[in-house]
Scaffold this active site. Sequence first.
Site, PDB file in Angstrom:
ATOM      1  N   ASP A  55      37.838  47.461  74.861  1.00  0.00           N
ATOM      2  CA  ASP A  55      38.387  47.762  73.531  1.00  0.00           C
ATOM      3  C   ASP A  55      39.605  46.917  73.190  1.00  0.00           C
ATOM      4  OD1 ASP A  55      36.459  49.773  73.236  1.00  0.00           O
ATOM      5  OD2 ASP A  55      37.722  51.193  74.326  1.00  0.00           O
ATOM      6  N   HIS A  98      32.056  47.594  69.458  1.00  0.00           N
ATOM      7  CA  HIS A  98      32.804  46.405  69.037  1.00  0.00           C
ATOM      8  C   HIS A  98      32.966  46.506  67.525  1.00  0.00           C
ATOM      9  CE1 HIS A  98      31.333  43.903  72.750  1.00  0.00           C
ATOM     10  NE2 HIS A  98      32.028  44.965  73.085  1.00  0.00           N
TER      11      HIS A  98
HETATM   12  P1  GDP Z   1      36.126  45.670  71.583  1.00  0.00           P
HETATM   13  O1  GDP Z   1      35.309  46.745  72.213  1.00  0.00           O
HETATM   14  O2  GDP Z   1      36.851  44.833  72.565  1.00  0.00           O
HETATM   15  O3  GDP Z   1      35.326  44.846  70.614  1.00  0.00           O
HETATM   16  O4  GDP Z   1      37.268  46.421  70.722  1.00  0.00           O
HETATM   17  P2  GDP Z   1      37.066  47.699  69.767  1.00  0.00           P
HETATM   18  O5  GDP Z   1      36.404  47.260  68.529  1.00  0.00           O
HETATM   19  O6  GDP Z   1      36.463  48.830  70.513  1.00  0.00           O
HETATM   20  O7  GDP Z   1      38.576  48.120  69.526  1.00  0.00           O
HETATM   21  C1  GDP Z   1      39.455  47.349  68.792  1.00  0.00           C
HETATM   22  C2  GDP Z   1      39.857  48.120  67.516  1.00  0.00           C
HETATM   23  O8  GDP Z   1      41.014  47.555  66.975  1.00  0.00           O
HETATM   24  C3  GDP Z   1      38.831  48.056  66.416  1.00  0.00           C
HETATM   25  O9  GDP Z   1      38.858  49.260  65.685  1.00  0.00           O
HETATM   26  C4  GDP Z   1      39.309  46.904  65.543  1.00  0.00           C
HETATM   27  O10 GDP Z   1      38.916  47.014  64.188  1.00  0.00           O
HETATM   28  C5  GDP Z   1      40.788  47.024  65.675  1.00  0.00           C
HETATM   29  N1  GDP Z   1      41.528  45.769  65.657  1.00  0.00           N
HETATM   30  C6  GDP Z   1      41.187  44.571  66.214  1.00  0.00           C
HETATM   31  N2  GDP Z   1      42.186  43.693  66.090  1.00  0.00           N
HETATM   32  C7  GDP Z   1      43.200  44.338  65.451  1.00  0.00           C
HETATM   33  C8  GDP Z   1      44.528  43.973  65.063  1.00  0.00           C
HETATM   34  O11 GDP Z   1      44.983  42.867  65.300  1.00  0.00           O
HETATM   35  N3  GDP Z   1      45.267  44.930  64.450  1.00  0.00           N
HETATM   36  C9  GDP Z   1      44.801  46.172  64.197  1.00  0.00           C
HETATM   37  N4  GDP Z   1      45.615  47.042  63.598  1.00  0.00           N
HETATM   38  N5  GDP Z   1      43.567  46.555  64.532  1.00  0.00           N
HETATM   39  C10 GDP Z   1      42.782  45.656  65.171  1.00  0.00           C
HETATM   40 MG    MG Z   2      35.107  48.792  72.195  1.00  0.00          MG
END
Ligand code: GDP
Ligand code: MG
Length: 424
Positions: A13, A41
């Site tokens: 995440d 994601h």
């Molecule tokens: P992944 O599993 O690694 O793809 O990550 P996730 O999607 O599960 O978790 C990352 C969360 O943070 C998601 O809800 C994204 O929309 C959000 N997100 C990603 N980058 C940023 C950022 O730079 N700032 C903020 N506020 N939210 C972000």
């Molecule tokens: Mg995730």
Amino acid sequence: MKSCAIVGINWGDEGKGRMVDLLTEDYDVVIRYQGGGNAGHTVVNEYGKTALHLLPSGVFRRDVVNVLGNGVALDPENLWKEIEDLRKKGVAISPENLKISDRASILMPWHREQDELEESRLGSKKYGSTKQGIAPFYSDKYQKKTILAGELLYPDMVRGHLEELLEWKNLTLSGVYSAETHTPEQLLEWLEYYGGKIIPFICDTGRFLRKAEAEGKSLLFEAQLGALRDLDFGIYPYTTSSNAIAAYAPIGSGLTSAKLDEVIGVVKAYSTCVGEGPFVCELFGEEASRLREAGGEYGAKTGRPRRVGPLDLVATSYGVEVQGATAIALTKLDVLSYLDRIPVCVQYEIDGERTDDFPFPAVLAHARPVMETLEGWACDISGVRRWEDLPEAARKYIEFAEGRIGCPIRYISVGAERDAIIIR
Ligand code: GDP
Ligand code: MG
């Protein structure tokens, strides 16, 4: 031709999906090489906000071909639902832009059941599984007791194979868990229905990728979860059941000869962890709630509140090493804007001794974080798009982390939207 893996450095995440969605602009093919529909994601782009589970995060780009490699856990039911949900949003998905490896194993409904049964058997000692069947699935794959996607193209064979596997699986369901067994008819119906839906996408993706490589196409390998959840190098047994690290990309994608030019490790500006297991920097109480709320830290797949903590430079340095990261994307820096002073974990103390090294998993329970406090910037940075426009304290925070982990931080993400990025 260039090839790059985008991988998680921490517990998952970190924002991998967000980075893949952004960087696919420069790539022709995106390949998911491990894990299953237990991923979440989340990407925010012209289609709104979408949580992808098994589909590669390149699926929104019209000219990108997306591949599900042999290393993934292919749940045809959930994949089909995901495809339909995306189509409803207007995302085009066809056999032209989605290819599923004929060598990917199929995750059966009994895997989800077994996952659930085992977690309830464990009771308070549970692993915190997402109950998507991932652990039983990979165990069965290594026991050579799964059906390969390519078998769906040979319906006469599938029936016999399914009956054989079911006879064996029913022994576990009834004998170990006293649960209900299945009949081949029920499962054949399931397999024919959902398998039938994905048949048009199934092909020899290894051959497809070798051809793409020969034609000079650029390839992006997308990981699920992070280094600390890697089966071999993570916080075993609180890991996932596959290899989430970049080194597995050549195997799990089907392009076994792949050489990665770049490995972009995604690091969150603070720590989060879903499920059970040791989490040295964990915050509790008010401090934790504030960070969790500020970052919206609830699981994309399960809605579970994520455990949160400050940036852990011991775990992060280890993740960078294990991944062989060549550059870092630091995400969610904007979330820390509410803090005047920001705690960072710089070392662990284990039995009275301080160390920079991430320990063997069994020792983690004894590790205590050694903290330093950095200046916060305490202002909104979500509109910043250039390094020099970041407040000095924010730049110092990044430079401090960079110095400790020994890898250049090239991307800084300050919002969930595709363009909320600073490239250094
Ligand atoms: P992944 O599993 O690694 O793809 O990550 P996730 O999607 O599960 O978790 C990352 C969360 O943070 C998601 O809800 C994204 O929309 C959000 N997100 C990603 N980058 C940023 C950022 O730079 N700032 C903020 N506020 N939210 C972000
Ligand atoms: Mg995730």
